[in-house]
Enzyme design. Structure first.
Site, PDB file in Angstrom:
ATOM      1  N   LEU A 232     -38.656 -41.342  -0.213  1.00  0.00           N
ATOM      2  CA  LEU A 232     -40.073 -41.143  -0.521  1.00  0.00           C
ATOM      3  C   LEU A 232     -40.971 -40.966   0.692  1.00  0.00           C
ATOM      4  O   LEU A 232     -41.865 -40.123   0.705  1.00  0.00           O
ATOM      5  CB  LEU A 232     -40.607 -42.324  -1.353  1.00  0.00           C
ATOM      6  CG  LEU A 232     -42.097 -42.195  -1.733  1.00  0.00           C
ATOM      7  CD1 LEU A 232     -42.332 -40.963  -2.592  1.00  0.00           C
ATOM      8  CD2 LEU A 232     -42.594 -43.434  -2.426  1.00  0.00           C
ATOM      9  N   ASP A 233     -40.735 -41.755   1.729  1.00  0.00           N
ATOM     10  CA  ASP A 233     -41.648 -41.705   2.867  1.00  0.00           C
ATOM     11  C   ASP A 233     -41.225 -40.700   3.925  1.00  0.00           C
ATOM     12  O   ASP A 233     -41.827 -40.622   4.985  1.00  0.00           O
ATOM     13  CB  ASP A 233     -41.759 -43.100   3.507  1.00  0.00           C
ATOM     14  CG  ASP A 233     -42.431 -44.091   2.583  1.00  0.00           C
ATOM     15  OD1 ASP A 233     -43.146 -43.638   1.671  1.00  0.00           O
ATOM     16  OD2 ASP A 233     -42.250 -45.300   2.772  1.00  0.00           O
ATOM     17  N   GLU A 234     -40.190 -39.942   3.663  1.00  0.00           N
ATOM     18  CA  GLU A 234     -39.633 -39.095   4.708  1.00  0.00           C
ATOM     19  C   GLU A 234     -39.676 -37.611   4.393  1.00  0.00           C
ATOM     20  O   GLU A 234     -39.045 -36.811   5.076  1.00  0.00           O
ATOM     21  CB  GLU A 234     -38.190 -39.537   5.018  1.00  0.00           C
ATOM     22  CG  GLU A 234     -38.077 -40.956   5.529  1.00  0.00           C
ATOM     23  CD  GLU A 234     -38.703 -41.158   6.921  1.00  0.00           C
ATOM     24  OE1 GLU A 234     -38.854 -40.163   7.655  1.00  0.00           O
ATOM     25  OE2 GLU A 234     -39.047 -42.309   7.259  1.00  0.00           O
TER      26      GLU A 234
END
EC number: 3.5.1.10
Lengths: 290, 290, 290, 290
Positions: A232-234
């Site tokens: 998700l954060d990448e």
């Protein structure tokens, strides 16, 4: 009977391929032979990835589009291009997903109504009921309440995916949709699902980033719009911005200031997408600015 | 004996002409036929002025430059182009003019020494004596004290112009040079003389803009880098930036904060010039960003 | 003989203590009784840490300083205050530490010479020899070459600490000093050693943050000035700023743009320190802006 | 029966008076004697105008407000103060005026509904009919269509003024209300009517500032929130901000980007007003930031 030619229409052409000499020459010849006139363009060769990217805004005579498509078909095969030619300004069909916080959703709907964003919302999906948004006017945009829990995640995602396909959506926007998509759905929506992360990545990941920012005592907070990937954060970053804060700002103040940045950053990313300005370059993006 | 071809070298090509179909196709074909590889490029057609602008970064094989120059000679005549082809990264010869305040001069010299700016200072001109700059190390750059007053303005400007020509300067920078150039010298240096105006134009013109800003109670101050024209405050703008101020800032604080913006804005304009990113478009500029 | 009183002088008073009613009343009464006139002030009570912070700029008559010190002695004991009263504008004695990259060092020296920063450099320490800085004019500031390696770290730090004490330095600045201080030296310099981190913390820690930023494809890069603590990247943050970048920026471009942010952020932090605007609040800072 | 005292409540005190020693001491003693606890405060003495400004956030016990008001009555008379004490967070009653462009109006209504702005809209006035805002939900806020032309300006303004008084409005916001107020109405609303100017004053005054900005070729555009005075473009400035633009931006792009800045700048000014952070200082404002 008239001497005037039929009016030329505006098009946007984007393409990406492995870099080698002759790409711009080939493409601009194809446009010129079809009677096209280049109004603006940008090219970029990434020395790290060896990929070449191009975006062209051009006008074409009435019979020019078919000619360009034919020429690009040949050229694209020769160079192994991914290309897209579309009429400039055509609204892009979008599926909007939201949860409890509706500031990004409200902002996108407002910018759609004013014509500021060339989107055509084909549905709003929320894991909260319609009544959670008393002040929002969805007009004729269908609202879909698709609650999700530990026991129905796969079914709910299947429903989202069906909606995406059935509505003819071209892309999805997670407008503060607080559910992590599965790897499977992320893969299906690769390159066409934009998320707004309420933090200046790679700064504060995980839950409650504004509280983390307050605890750390940073002097700027930010937000990040990116393509959704399994991690998700990448995902590839599209747009980021920041706002100055001070010691006197409480976590509540940070959240309030953050809402403004989130709206602005997400709207900018959506606009870049609708104008075909974003091209994927591995884990990064090429964003051809104004 | 080796299989490797001689290394390709980097070039920057810029051009401007009246807009009509076929420019990009012509130029990119010329580059391709000379064995060139486009690494990045930008084009822009200004609908107001009917002018077309292009900047290309390309690599060329050892014998490519001559071929490109020949092709552009023909093409340029056909399209009425102004074009320029130069080896990428070659330092540009610059004449620096300064007066009492030396923060911009010091900043440019520092960025030259670190290699951050690809300039080659061919002289420093000041209407103040060398001793006014005790902390500045001009190295081997000649310093010219050319005082100016009501009675010798024409002679002083003639000396500046001779220095410009004799030193082989490609452009001049007024690094807080507090003398207004005559119409004649402005015309001679048209499009190759950059000034830093200590205000956010068109905001505060005339003398002491920071005092004006304080009196008006504005909340942001700024600086403007522009090409010099006969009308000092009205030259084509290259770059602008601002800084936030508050009621607690005195005129002295504004001047201090302003120095930082001036340095930054001027250095950015000089860098854009050295990288052939600025093209004149009537009273405006086209600046092809990174 | 004259009717005019001797001129009042400017002072800055800062204090911090556990929060409870009566602090501002006590301090302002002490100032008023000593004939002081408050020109500006800020107070802040941190609800998280229960600490109260105050900064006052006031004028005092010639005999006022002693009276205020006496009153604050009593008041400070009663409230458990840490306080500091100093003549406004007195240059603060600073020890500058640098390594190979000298853009921050050069910038601080320049701002010192122009009077923009009210510092008095009492020494420059580098682990590189004097000859590494051919373009820098240290004037009368002593230069100390203190090379450091795996086998002499403790001795080198002891020499740094002796220099700090012997020179009467009030604070130290790590102006891109690329050595990690030991826990011991960090503790000795707690709250009086400012570092510039070449990244927007908590973003990219560790080595080569600009390369990390490029690899991640972020759209903004930044820098962070913070107090040094044993954990290098986790000291209380004083100031941060960012700059916009694009896909076309190489790691070298990021490093160049980063230099500008680093200079700006570090100079701002040093100025805030010299003006007694920074107060430590646990792992965070209170920075009373202009 | 309980050991707990009744909870303390939050208040904001602002004051302005001619500068002389003893103001802070007097005010903080009054607060301390009433059992108040100062949570944060700012003071500023303007050396140009000789005025002193103060803002205090304090908690007071249940009977403290009356005591503070009594003490400030005495103190205020002694020092010639204008002061205001109000419960923190109480929504401020506001009359909103708009014309055809509703982006600022929509933004304020949205921020009201989310609780982000502590306002209570008591009416919306427009010179366009209700049907001009099909997508806006005014809820229970009365809408007043007050068309205006050359022949009924005085009557229309009288109606606006009656509405302002009858609704108990504390301030008015011209949310892109495209009518110039008469000197008379400007005077009646002095210091309590906020306008958003769609330009970075003093840059482009008069009509169509974004077209002016495009013609001039500036690289940044901005917006200005200010108090309304008889001279429309010259009222005390509250807040300003800018956005970067490029040669490729058409006037339509500038208008679109401008809408975002206008919204942001106006909302920020309204928030500063509602939090009692803005104090008039002649033709300027003192704005005590967060």
């Amino acid at each position: 009977m008239t001497d005037h030619p039929p009016p030329a229409a505006g098009f946007v052409l984007t393409l990406a391929c492995a870099d080698r000499p002759g790409i711009v020459a080939g493409v601009s010849r194809a446009l010129a032979e079809a009677g096209g006139d280049i109004r603006g363009a940008q090219q970029f060769g990434d020395e790290d990835t060896g990929r070449f990217f191009m975006r062209v805004v051009a006008t074409l005579p009435p019979d020019g589009e078919a000619a360009v498509r034919a020429a690009l078909g040949t050229l694209g095969a020769e160079f192994g291009m991914r290309w897209r030619l579309s009429a400039r300004g055509t609204p892009r069909r979008v599926l909007l997903l939201a949860s409890r916080f509706d500031h990004c959703l409200a902002d996108l709907l407002y910018r759609w109504r004013t014509g500021e964003l060339r989107i055509e919302p084909v549905g709003v999906v929320s894991n909260h009921p319609r009544g959670s948004y008393p002040a929002l006017d969805f007009g004729s945009v269908p609202f879909h309440h698709l609650p999700v829990g530990a026991d129905n995640r796969a079914e709910q995602e299947a429903a989202v995916w069906r909606l995406f396909q059935d509505s003819g959506a071209e892309f999805a926007v997670l407008a503060r949709y607080m559910q992590v998509l599965s790897d499977d759905l992320s893969a299906k929506l690769a390159g066409r699902c934009i998320n707004i992360h309420h933090s200046f990545l790679p700064g504060f990941k995980g839950a409650r980033p504004y509280h983390q920012a307050h605890a750390r005592g940073v002097k700027l907070i930010g937000a990040t719009a990116h393509f959704v990937t399994a991690d998700l954060d990448e995902g590839p970053i599209i747009e980021q911005d920041v706002e100055r804060i001070s010691h006197a700002d409480s976590p509540a103040d940070l959240i309030r200031k953050g809402r403004d940045i989130e709206r602005r950053v997400l709207a900018q990313a959506v606009r870049m997408f609708c104008e075909d300005r974003i091209l994927l370059d591995g884990v990064r993006t090429v964003v051809f600015g104004d």
